[in-house]
Design an enzyme around this catalytic site. Structure first.
Site, short mmCIF file in Angstrom:
data_model
loop_
_atom_site.label_atom_id
_atom_site.label_comp_id
_atom_site.label_asym_id
_atom_site.label_seq_id
_atom_site.Cartn_x
_atom_site.Cartn_y
_atom_site.Cartn_z
N PRO A 9 -3.73 5.50 0.72
CA PRO A 9 -4.38 4.52 -0.15
C PRO A 9 -5.91 4.46 -0.01
O PRO A 9 -6.44 4.59 1.08
CB PRO A 9 -3.75 3.19 0.30
CG PRO A 9 -3.22 3.45 1.66
CD PRO A 9 -2.79 4.88 1.67
N ASN A 10 -6.52 4.28 -1.14
CA ASN A 10 -7.97 4.09 -1.30
C ASN A 10 -8.79 5.37 -1.13
O ASN A 10 -10.01 5.35 -1.33
CB ASN A 10 -8.50 2.98 -0.36
CG ASN A 10 -7.81 1.66 -0.61
OD1 ASN A 10 -7.79 1.20 -1.75
ND2 ASN A 10 -7.21 1.06 0.41
N ARG A 17 -16.67 4.55 -1.94
CA ARG A 17 -16.07 3.57 -1.03
C ARG A 17 -16.79 3.60 0.33
O ARG A 17 -16.75 4.62 1.04
CB ARG A 17 -14.60 3.95 -0.82
CG ARG A 17 -13.88 3.14 0.22
CD ARG A 17 -12.57 3.79 0.61
NE ARG A 17 -11.88 2.95 1.58
CZ ARG A 17 -10.95 3.39 2.41
NH1 ARG A 17 -10.56 4.65 2.37
NH2 ARG A 17 -10.39 2.57 3.27
N TYR A 22 -17.46 6.58 5.23
CA TYR A 22 -16.65 7.72 4.76
C TYR A 22 -17.46 8.81 4.07
O TYR A 22 -16.90 9.81 3.64
CB TYR A 22 -15.57 7.19 3.80
CG TYR A 22 -14.64 6.18 4.45
CD1 TYR A 22 -13.87 6.54 5.55
CD2 TYR A 22 -14.56 4.87 3.99
CE1 TYR A 22 -13.03 5.62 6.17
CE2 TYR A 22 -13.72 3.94 4.59
CZ TYR A 22 -12.97 4.33 5.68
OH TYR A 22 -12.14 3.42 6.30
N ASN A 73 -3.83 12.47 5.84
CA ASN A 73 -4.70 11.31 6.04
C ASN A 73 -3.95 10.13 5.44
O ASN A 73 -4.02 9.87 4.23
CB ASN A 73 -6.07 11.49 5.38
CG ASN A 73 -7.00 10.33 5.74
OD1 ASN A 73 -6.55 9.32 6.30
ND2 ASN A 73 -8.28 10.48 5.44
N ALA A 76 -4.84 3.60 5.66
CA ALA A 76 -4.42 2.37 6.34
C ALA A 76 -2.96 2.41 6.79
O ALA A 76 -2.58 1.74 7.77
CB ALA A 76 -4.67 1.17 5.44
N HIS A 79 -1.79 2.90 10.46
CA HIS A 79 -1.73 1.82 11.45
C HIS A 79 -0.56 0.87 11.22
O HIS A 79 -0.36 -0.06 12.00
CB HIS A 79 -3.05 1.03 11.41
CG HIS A 79 -4.26 1.91 11.31
ND1 HIS A 79 -4.62 2.79 12.30
CD2 HIS A 79 -5.19 2.08 10.32
CE1 HIS A 79 -5.71 3.46 11.93
NE2 HIS A 79 -6.08 3.03 10.73
N GLU A 97 -2.45 14.82 11.87
CA GLU A 97 -3.04 13.55 11.42
C GLU A 97 -4.55 13.72 11.35
O GLU A 97 -5.17 14.17 12.31
CB GLU A 97 -2.68 12.45 12.43
CG GLU A 97 -3.40 11.14 12.15
CD GLU A 97 -3.14 10.08 13.22
OE1 GLU A 97 -2.29 10.29 14.11
OE2 GLU A 97 -3.81 9.04 13.15
N HIS A 99 -8.46 11.97 9.96
CA HIS A 99 -9.27 10.86 9.45
C HIS A 99 -10.71 11.33 9.27
O HIS A 99 -11.21 12.13 10.08
CB HIS A 99 -9.25 9.67 10.42
CG HIS A 99 -7.88 9.18 10.68
ND1 HIS A 99 -7.18 8.42 9.78
CD2 HIS A 99 -7.04 9.39 11.73
CE1 HIS A 99 -5.98 8.16 10.26
NE2 HIS A 99 -5.86 8.74 11.44
N LEU A 100 -11.35 10.78 8.26
CA LEU A 100 -12.78 11.05 8.06
C LEU A 100 -13.61 10.39 9.16
O LEU A 100 -14.46 11.01 9.79
CB LEU A 100 -13.23 10.51 6.70
CG LEU A 100 -12.58 11.17 5.48
CD1 LEU A 100 -12.30 10.14 4.41
CD2 LEU A 100 -13.47 12.27 4.95
N ARG A 106 -13.87 2.37 15.90
CA ARG A 106 -13.92 1.28 14.91
C ARG A 106 -13.11 0.07 15.40
O ARG A 106 -12.89 -0.08 16.60
CB ARG A 106 -13.42 1.83 13.56
CG ARG A 106 -14.33 2.98 13.05
CD ARG A 106 -13.92 3.46 11.69
NE ARG A 106 -14.00 2.38 10.70
CZ ARG A 106 -13.43 2.43 9.49
NH1 ARG A 106 -12.76 3.53 9.14
NH2 ARG A 106 -13.55 1.44 8.65
N ARG A 110 -7.50 -0.24 14.30
CA ARG A 110 -7.46 1.17 13.88
C ARG A 110 -7.23 2.11 15.05
O ARG A 110 -7.05 3.32 14.87
CB ARG A 110 -8.77 1.57 13.17
CG ARG A 110 -9.00 0.84 11.88
CD ARG A 110 -10.24 1.36 11.17
NE ARG A 110 -10.77 0.34 10.28
CZ ARG A 110 -10.35 0.11 9.04
NH1 ARG A 110 -9.39 0.85 8.53
NH2 ARG A 110 -10.89 -0.84 8.30
#
Ligand code: DQA
Length: 144
Positions: A9-10, A17, A22, A73, A76, A79, A97, A99-100, A106, A110
């Site tokens: 998502p997103n 964004r 990101y 990726n 959200a 998590h 897995e 992530h950017l 963070r 997360r």
């Protein structure tokens, strides 16, 4: 080598964004970067995004026998999603897995990944290059 890239998502909003977290590269541009690198390895790429958890679960299930690796990726859902974790465990397609952002640098929520224990490994914090580095890891293969 057939690689399935899944984006949660997103991530369709990449580019605009929260660019300080990101970057300004769009998801389509990330896909292009991956495709250029894949061509040098004679790897084929399928690249998908959905905001819906169930789509991601379905795509993971359908990957069995179709793809050699999943590069995920989960955004959200990383998590929160036991469903994604169970799907990865069920299909036994090796999954990386990614992530950017560096999720460990963070917010505390997360730091926990529900999918990490069923993935081959995690690449986090290299921006768009996380996607390319995952391709390299898949091509090198499992060292064990
Ligand atoms: C993300 C990190 C997640 O915590 C977040 O929810 C995202 C993007 C990343 O690529 O850095 O949506 O997966």
């Amino acid at each position: 080598m057939r690689l399935l890239y899944l984006n949660g998502p997103n991530l369709n909003l990449l580019g605009t964004r929260e660019p300080e977290k990101y970057g300004r590269t769009t998801l389509a541009e990330v896909e292009s970067l991956v495709r250029v690198r894949a061509a040098t390895h004679q790897a084929t790429i399928e690249f998908r995004q959905s905001n819906l958890e169930g789509d991601l679960v379905n795509w993971i299930q359908e990957a069995k026998g179709q793809f050699d690796w999943i590069i995920l990726n989960a955004a959200a859902y990383t998590h929160t999603s036991i469903a994604l974790r169970d799907a990865i465990a069920a299909v036994q397609v090796p999954t990386i897995e990614i992530h950017l952002s560096n999720v460990h640098a963070r917010e505390e929520f997360r730091h926990k990944s529900l999918i990490a224990p069923v993935c081959q490994g995690q690449i986090t914090g290299f921006g768009a290059n996380s996607y390319v580095l995952a391709l390299e890891a898949a091509v090198i293969g499992n060292p064990h």
